[in-house]
Design a protein around this motif. Structure first.
Motif, PDB file in Angstrom:
ATOM      1  N   LEU A   1      -0.637  11.016 -86.454  1.00 31.94           N
ATOM      2  CA  LEU A   1       0.016  11.016 -85.168  1.00 31.94           C
ATOM      3  C   LEU A   1      -0.848  11.440 -83.950  1.00 31.94           C
ATOM      4  CD1 LEU A   1       2.949  11.966 -84.035  1.00 31.94           C
ATOM      5  CD2 LEU A   1       2.267  14.028 -84.279  1.00 31.94           C
ATOM      6  N   CYS A   2      -0.717  10.604 -83.023  1.00 28.31           N
ATOM      7  CA  CYS A   2      -1.739  10.673 -81.762  1.00 28.31           C
ATOM      8  C   CYS A   2      -1.265  11.953 -81.015  1.00 28.31           C
ATOM      9  CB  CYS A   2      -1.432   9.338 -81.122  1.00 28.31           C
ATOM     10  SG  CYS A   2      -2.303   9.405 -79.496  1.00 28.31           S
ATOM     11  N   ASP A   3      -2.333  12.870 -80.436  1.00 28.22           N
ATOM     12  CA  ASP A   3      -2.083  13.927 -79.921  1.00 28.22           C
ATOM     13  C   ASP A   3      -1.701  13.583 -78.539  1.00 28.22           C
ATOM     14  OD1 ASP A   3      -2.666  15.481 -81.772  1.00 28.22           O
ATOM     15  OD2 ASP A   3      -4.907  15.779 -81.558  1.00 28.22           O
ATOM     16  N   LYS A   4      -2.097  12.423 -77.796  1.00 31.08           N
ATOM     17  CA  LYS A   4      -1.964  12.047 -76.613  1.00 31.08           C
ATOM     18  C   LYS A   4      -0.560  11.451 -76.320  1.00 31.08           C
ATOM     19  CE  LYS A   4      -5.041  10.318 -73.121  1.00 31.08           C
ATOM     20  NZ  LYS A   4      -5.953   9.265 -72.731  1.00 31.08           N
ATOM     21  N   CYS A   5      -0.331  10.090 -77.126  1.00 29.74           N
ATOM     22  CA  CYS A   5       0.902   9.554 -76.859  1.00 29.74           C
ATOM     23  C   CYS A   5       1.864  10.034 -77.666  1.00 29.74           C
ATOM     24  CB  CYS A   5       0.632   8.074 -76.382  1.00 29.74           C
ATOM     25  SG  CYS A   5       0.229   7.235 -77.996  1.00 29.74           S
ATOM     26  N   LYS A   6       1.733  10.600 -78.642  1.00 33.93           N
ATOM     27  CA  LYS A   6       2.727  10.921 -79.761  1.00 33.93           C
ATOM     28  C   LYS A   6       3.026   9.571 -80.743  1.00 33.93           C
ATOM     29  CE  LYS A   6       2.530  14.832 -78.127  1.00 33.93           C
ATOM     30  NZ  LYS A   6       1.592  15.792 -78.650  1.00 33.93           N
ATOM     31  N   HIS A   7       2.061   8.683 -80.643  1.00 35.25           N
ATOM     32  CA  HIS A   7       2.517   7.602 -81.445  1.00 35.25           C
ATOM     33  C   HIS A   7       2.172   7.834 -82.875  1.00 35.25           C
ATOM     34  CE1 HIS A   7       2.319   3.576 -82.649  1.00 35.25           C
ATOM     35  NE2 HIS A   7       1.032   3.476 -82.973  1.00 35.25           N
ATOM     36  N   ARG A   8       3.200   7.235 -83.789  1.00 35.03           N
ATOM     37  CA  ARG A   8       2.992   7.715 -84.883  1.00 35.03           C
ATOM     38  C   ARG A   8       2.778   6.405 -85.931  1.00 35.03           C
ATOM     39  NH1 ARG A   8       6.165  12.697 -87.454  1.00 35.03           N
ATOM     40  NH2 ARG A   8       5.735  12.581 -89.535  1.00 35.03           N
TER      41      ARG A   8
ATOM     42  N   THR B   1      -9.230   7.761 -83.473  1.00 30.04           N
ATOM     43  CA  THR B   1      -8.349   7.130 -82.202  1.00 30.04           C
ATOM     44  C   THR B   1      -7.222   6.537 -82.631  1.00 30.04           C
ATOM     45  OG1 THR B   1     -10.088   5.445 -82.141  1.00 30.04           O
ATOM     46  CG2 THR B   1     -10.653   7.258 -80.994  1.00 30.04           C
ATOM     47  N   CYS B   2      -6.294   6.556 -81.416  1.00 23.60           N
ATOM     48  CA  CYS B   2      -5.119   6.094 -81.568  1.00 23.60           C
ATOM     49  C   CYS B   2      -5.301   4.570 -81.212  1.00 23.60           C
ATOM     50  CB  CYS B   2      -4.238   6.605 -80.582  1.00 23.60           C
ATOM     51  SG  CYS B   2      -2.692   5.914 -80.038  1.00 23.60           S
ATOM     52  N   PRO B   3      -4.567   3.642 -82.041  1.00 18.69           N
ATOM     53  CA  PRO B   3      -4.594   2.162 -81.614  1.00 18.69           C
ATOM     54  C   PRO B   3      -4.035   1.842 -80.335  1.00 18.69           C
ATOM     55  CG  PRO B   3      -2.936   2.605 -83.384  1.00 18.69           C
ATOM     56  CD  PRO B   3      -3.785   4.005 -83.059  1.00 18.69           C
ATOM     57  N   ARG B   4      -3.073   2.623 -79.648  1.00 16.72           N
ATOM     58  CA  ARG B   4      -2.662   2.587 -78.486  1.00 16.72           C
ATOM     59  C   ARG B   4      -3.427   2.959 -77.408  1.00 16.72           C
ATOM     60  NH1 ARG B   4       3.787   4.454 -78.355  1.00 16.72           N
ATOM     61  NH2 ARG B   4       4.541   2.557 -79.732  1.00 16.72           N
ATOM     62  N   CYS B   5      -3.475   4.229 -77.274  1.00  9.99           N
ATOM     63  CA  CYS B   5      -4.114   4.768 -76.167  1.00  9.99           C
ATOM     64  C   CYS B   5      -5.377   5.342 -76.376  1.00  9.99           C
ATOM     65  CB  CYS B   5      -3.275   5.979 -75.703  1.00  9.99           C
ATOM     66  SG  CYS B   5      -3.404   7.489 -76.930  1.00  9.99           S
ATOM     67  N   ARG B   6      -6.023   5.279 -77.574  1.00  6.12           N
ATOM     68  CA  ARG B   6      -7.373   5.787 -77.810  1.00  6.12           C
ATOM     69  C   ARG B   6      -7.464   7.172 -77.960  1.00  6.12           C
ATOM     70  NH1 ARG B   6     -11.585   1.195 -77.716  1.00  6.12           N
ATOM     71  NH2 ARG B   6     -10.325  -0.764 -78.017  1.00  6.12           N
ATOM     72  N   GLY B   7      -6.466   7.701 -77.768  1.00  3.04           N
ATOM     73  CA  GLY B   7      -6.444   9.292 -77.802  1.00  3.04           C
ATOM     74  C   GLY B   7      -6.841   9.961 -78.937  1.00  3.04           C
ATOM     75  N   ARG B   8      -6.992  11.075 -79.333  1.00  2.67           N
ATOM     76  CA  ARG B   8      -7.293  11.498 -80.742  1.00  2.67           C
ATOM     77  C   ARG B   8      -6.005  11.761 -81.508  1.00  2.67           C
ATOM     78  NH1 ARG B   8     -10.526  17.097 -80.444  1.00  2.67           N
ATOM     79  NH2 ARG B   8      -8.756  17.554 -81.714  1.00  2.67           N
TER      80      ARG B   8
END
Ligand SMILES: [Zn+2]
Length: 81
Positions: free
Chosen positions: A7-14, A28-35
């Motif tokens: 689960l992305c901490d930034k954009c909540k992408h799962r 890193t998130c594949p969408r926003c590169r967030g943690r």
């Protein structure tokens, strides 16, 4: 191979990822590169309580919260129409 959920901490992408046990987990998130952090399992997630998650959510992602609220409103209005 086991499937891990993140689960992305930034954009909540799962997202789910099939990985070997000895493989490095993504950071890193594949969408926003967030943690991202690993979601152990839906059951464990619930058992741990929504407490830490809610606190985390409120503390860090004020922008995200507003965005998500807007999204919800959009979904709601499209449903009722
Ligand atoms: Zn993200």
């Amino acid at each position: 191979m086991p499937i891990y959920e993140y689960l992305c901490d930034k954009c909540k992408h799962r997202f789910e990822l099939m990985q070997r046990i000895d493989e490095e987990p993504p950071k890193t998130c594949p969408r926003c590169r967030g943690r991202v952090h690993k979601v152990i399992s839906p059951a464990a997630f619930v058992l741990k309580g929504t407490g830490w998650y809610a606190t985390d959510y409120a503390g860090k992602g004020k922008k995200d919260t507003t965005q998500e609220k807007k999204l919800e409103e959009k979904t709601d209005s499209s449903k009722s129409t």
